[in-house]
Design an enzyme around this catalytic site. Structure first.
Site, PDB file in Angstrom:
ATOM      1  N   VAL A   1       0.828  -1.201   0.000  1.00 24.30           N
ATOM      2  CA  VAL A   1       0.000   0.000   0.000  1.00 24.30           C
ATOM      3  C   VAL A   1       0.866   1.256   0.000  1.00 24.30           C
ATOM      4  CG1 VAL A   1      -2.029  -1.100   1.017  1.00 24.30           C
ATOM      5  CG2 VAL A   1      -0.279  -0.147   2.538  1.00 24.30           C
TER       6      VAL A   1
ATOM      7  N   HIS B   1      -4.078  -4.279  -3.097  1.00 26.15           N
ATOM      8  CA  HIS B   1      -4.531  -4.067  -1.715  1.00 26.15           C
ATOM      9  C   HIS B   1      -4.756  -2.581  -1.403  1.00 26.15           C
ATOM     10  CE1 HIS B   1      -2.810  -8.232  -0.335  1.00 26.15           C
ATOM     11  NE2 HIS B   1      -3.856  -8.332  -1.096  1.00 26.15           N
TER      12      HIS B   1
ATOM     13  N   CYS C   1     -15.401  14.653   3.485  1.00 24.09           N
ATOM     14  CA  CYS C   1     -15.086  14.204   2.123  1.00 24.09           C
ATOM     15  C   CYS C   1     -15.111  15.424   1.201  1.00 24.09           C
ATOM     16  CB  CYS C   1     -16.131  13.172   1.686  1.00 24.09           C
ATOM     17  SG  CYS C   1     -16.084  12.802  -0.084  1.00 24.09           S
TER      18      CYS C   1
ATOM     19  N   THR D   1       7.437 -11.681  -1.327  1.00 25.92           N
ATOM     20  CA  THR D   1       6.144 -11.934  -0.660  1.00 25.92           C
ATOM     21  C   THR D   1       6.155 -13.331  -0.059  1.00 25.92           C
ATOM     22  OG1 THR D   1       3.733 -12.119  -0.925  1.00 25.92           O
ATOM     23  CG2 THR D   1       5.063 -12.473  -2.899  1.00 25.92           C
TER      24      THR D   1
ATOM     25  N   ASN E   1      13.385 -13.822  -3.504  1.00 21.21           N
ATOM     26  CA  ASN E   1      13.018 -13.614  -2.095  1.00 21.21           C
ATOM     27  C   ASN E   1      14.247 -13.795  -1.202  1.00 21.21           C
ATOM     28  OD1 ASN E   1      11.762 -13.816   0.571  1.00 21.21           O
ATOM     29  ND2 ASN E   1       9.844 -14.132  -0.529  1.00 21.21           N
TER      30      ASN E   1
HETATM   31  N1  APR Z   1      14.432  -8.726  -0.145  1.00 18.27           N
HETATM   32  C1  APR Z   1      13.600  -9.700  -0.622  1.00 18.27           C
HETATM   33  N2  APR Z   1      12.649 -10.290   0.112  1.00 18.27           N
HETATM   34  C2  APR Z   1      12.527  -9.902   1.401  1.00 18.27           C
HETATM   35  C3  APR Z   1      13.352  -8.895   1.970  1.00 18.27           C
HETATM   36  C4  APR Z   1      14.336  -8.303   1.133  1.00 18.27           C
HETATM   37  N3  APR Z   1      15.158  -7.352   1.578  1.00 18.27           N
HETATM   38  N4  APR Z   1      12.988  -8.732   3.262  1.00 18.27           N
HETATM   39  C5  APR Z   1      11.982  -9.580   3.486  1.00 18.27           C
HETATM   40  N5  APR Z   1      11.701 -10.301   2.379  1.00 18.27           N
HETATM   41  C6  APR Z   1      10.654 -11.301   2.165  1.00 18.27           C
HETATM   42  C7  APR Z   1      10.447 -12.232   3.340  1.00 18.27           C
HETATM   43  O1  APR Z   1      11.316 -13.358   3.218  1.00 18.27           O
HETATM   44  C8  APR Z   1       8.974 -12.619   3.166  1.00 18.27           C
HETATM   45  O2  APR Z   1       8.838 -13.759   2.327  1.00 18.27           O
HETATM   46  O3  APR Z   1       9.435 -10.600   2.024  1.00 18.27           O
HETATM   47  C9  APR Z   1       8.358 -11.407   2.461  1.00 18.27           C
HETATM   48  C10 APR Z   1       7.477 -10.566   3.342  1.00 18.27           C
HETATM   49  O4  APR Z   1       6.340 -11.309   3.689  1.00 18.27           O
HETATM   50  P1  APR Z   1       5.100 -10.645   4.446  1.00 18.27           P
HETATM   51  O5  APR Z   1       5.589  -9.866   5.597  1.00 18.27           O
HETATM   52  O6  APR Z   1       4.125 -11.720   4.718  1.00 18.27           O
HETATM   53  O7  APR Z   1       4.527  -9.596   3.366  1.00 18.27           O
HETATM   54  P2  APR Z   1       3.566  -9.874   2.139  1.00 18.27           P
HETATM   55  O8  APR Z   1       3.809 -11.212   1.550  1.00 18.27           O
HETATM   56  O9  APR Z   1       3.676  -8.698   1.233  1.00 18.27           O
HETATM   57  O10 APR Z   1       2.147  -9.859   2.828  1.00 18.27           O
HETATM   58  C11 APR Z   1       0.999 -10.035   2.015  1.00 18.27           C
HETATM   59  O11 APR Z   1      -0.396  -9.693   3.904  1.00 18.27           O
HETATM   60  O12 APR Z   1      -1.204  -8.694   5.846  1.00 18.27           O
HETATM   61  C12 APR Z   1      -1.250  -8.722   4.479  1.00 18.27           C
HETATM   62  O13 APR Z   1      -2.165  -6.982   3.230  1.00 18.27           O
HETATM   63  C13 APR Z   1      -0.948  -7.406   3.812  1.00 18.27           C
HETATM   64  O14 APR Z   1      -0.202  -7.080   1.519  1.00 18.27           O
HETATM   65  C14 APR Z   1       0.048  -7.771   2.741  1.00 18.27           C
HETATM   66  C15 APR Z   1      -0.158  -9.264   2.589  1.00 18.27           C
END
Ligand code: APR
Length: 228
Positions: free
Chosen positions: A89, A105, A132, A172, A197
């Site tokens: 976001v 999102h 608004c 992610t 990742n």
């Molecule tokens: N480079 C690459 N990957 C990274 C780094 C980095 N520097 N730092 C962290 N990560 C990876 C982690 O290994 C993990 O797999 O980013 C991922 C983050 O995961 P989450 O915290 O779960 O975030 P995300 O997958 O975007 O969450 C999805 O969950 O709560 C909801 O709406 C929220 O959009 C979000 C959704």
């Protein structure tokens, strides 16, 4: 080559935006159900607005990183053949130079009026219940998609996934649907898939290829490869 890129919190981590599920992540010590559901907002709007106001303000203290910039470089070359989808976001893709971003999102820097359905770019706070700009009612909420709500742009995203040659997932954890299912959808349609990742994710083993490392290194290197 048509590419769909999905980004998650990991792409913004090195800019200083906390991820959700890593150690020190946003959800550590926070039950998402108390701040990220429509029910939570009905129950305690002040708590929820404060939570998002703080995150919106924090965006003024961060800058896009080399991963955001590399994806903008890719867009400049591929144009419409790149479909960039983010679960984030924050606005770091746009500030990094990307012009076409699907924020599935929603966006922190936007407010949605539940009275008249207008959406507005929004920099200020919402906890003080500002009117608004379109209808004057005090029913603005953050324009973010909460658990239990339908993500934005899904039709366009599914079309792009269907039409692409390569699906790439960056930073992610692969635990939140529907984004977590994009890899399965792409593979089901015979597309190539790549994950970038820092650590193994819940869906790493589903990708044709998965590379480990920080986004600021992996993403520019991968973009160089594509453009070579
Ligand atoms: N480079 C690459 N990957 C990274 C780094 C980095 N520097 N730092 C962290 N990560 C990876 C982690 O290994 C993990 O797999 O980013 C991922 C983050 O995961 P989450 O915290 O779960 O975030 P995300 O997958 O975007 O969450 C999805 O969950 O709560 C909801 O709406 C929220 O959009 C979000 C959704």
């Amino acid at each position: 080559m048509r590419i769909v890129v999905l980004t998650g919190a990991g792409v913004s981590a090195e800019s200083g935006v906390p991820t959700f599920r890593d150690a020190d992540g946003l959800w550590e010590g926070h039950d998402p159900m108390t701040v990220a559901t429509p029910e939570a907002f009905d129950h305690d709007p002040t708590l929820v607005q404060r939570f998002y106001d703080e995150r919106r303000t924090a965006l003024t203290r961060v800058q896009p990183n080399a991963a955001h910039q590399a994806l903008a470089r890719l867009e400049a070359e591929l144009g419409d053949d790149l479909c960039l989808v983010t679960q984030n976001v924050d606005d770091l893709h746009e500030r990094g130079g990307s012009q076409r971003v699907h924020h599935m999102h929603g966006r922190l820097r936007a407010a949605w009026c539940t009275a008249c359905d207008a959406r507005h770019d929004w920099e200020a706070t919402l906890v003080d219940r500002p009117p608004c700009p379109a209808c004057g009612s005090a029913q603005l909420r953050p324009d973010v998609v909460w658990f239990g709500e339908v993500p934005y742009d899904m039709e366009a995203i599914e079309e792009a996934l269907w039409a692409c040659d390569l699906f790439v997932s960056i930073g992610t954890s692969g635990v939140v649907y529907p984004a977590a299912a994009f890899v399965h959808y792409a593979i089901g349609n015979g597309r190539q898939t790549l994950e970038l990742n820092l650590d193994e994710s819940d869906t790493s083993s589903d990708f044709h290829q998965s590379r480990r490392g920080p986004a600021t290194e992996l993403v520019p290197a991968w973009v160089d490869e594509v453009l070579r």
